[in-house]
Design a protein around this motif. Structure first.
Motif, short mmCIF file in Angstrom:
data_model
loop_
_atom_site.label_atom_id
_atom_site.label_comp_id
_atom_site.label_asym_id
_atom_site.label_seq_id
_atom_site.Cartn_x
_atom_site.Cartn_y
_atom_site.Cartn_z
N UNK A 1 8.82 8.87 30.10
CA UNK A 1 7.51 8.40 30.56
C UNK A 1 7.62 7.83 31.97
N UNK A 2 8.69 7.11 32.25
CA UNK A 2 8.90 6.60 33.61
C UNK A 2 8.95 7.76 34.60
N UNK A 3 9.60 8.85 34.23
CA UNK A 3 9.75 10.00 35.12
C UNK A 3 8.47 10.83 35.21
N UNK B 1 1.28 11.12 26.94
CA UNK B 1 0.80 12.36 26.33
C UNK B 1 1.62 13.56 26.81
N UNK B 2 2.00 13.56 28.07
CA UNK B 2 2.81 14.66 28.61
C UNK B 2 4.19 14.65 27.97
N UNK C 1 5.59 8.00 21.08
CA UNK C 1 6.02 7.72 22.46
C UNK C 1 5.60 6.31 22.87
N UNK C 2 4.36 5.95 22.60
CA UNK C 2 3.88 4.61 22.97
C UNK C 2 4.66 3.52 22.23
N UNK C 3 4.97 3.76 20.95
CA UNK C 3 5.78 2.79 20.20
C UNK C 3 7.18 2.68 20.79
N UNK C 4 7.75 3.80 21.20
CA UNK C 4 9.09 3.79 21.81
C UNK C 4 9.07 2.99 23.11
#
Length: 74
Positions: free
Chosen positions: A40-42, A47-48, A60-63
């Motif tokens: 997500x940082x990259x 969503x992507x 992903x959001x929980x991670x």
């Protein structure tokens, strides 16, 4: 201990010594939380990353939140 749910007891994140060498993973998908958070940082958008890793955006959001909680505890 067989498995541990370190993210406020939520089912989405698990530490299980029999999966992914005991590192925190998105439990349903087996993807390390650190990999999802770094992606997500990259990439910029949860969503992507969810599409790229074939996981849910919620996972992903929980991670991300889990990894942020580790950073704030350090």
């Amino acid at each position: 201990m067989a498995r541990w749910r370190p993210f406020n007891g939520k089912q989405s994140i698990v530490i299980d010594p029999h999966r992914s060498f005991g590192q925190p993973i998105a439990s349903k998908y087996g993807v390390p939380t650190v990999a999802l958070a770094q992606a997500v940082e990259a990439e910029g958008f949860a969503e992507k990353v969810a599409r790229l890793f074939d996981v849910s955006a919620t996972a992903v959001r929980d991670a991300i939140k889990f990894e942020e909680s580790l950073q704030s505890a350090a």
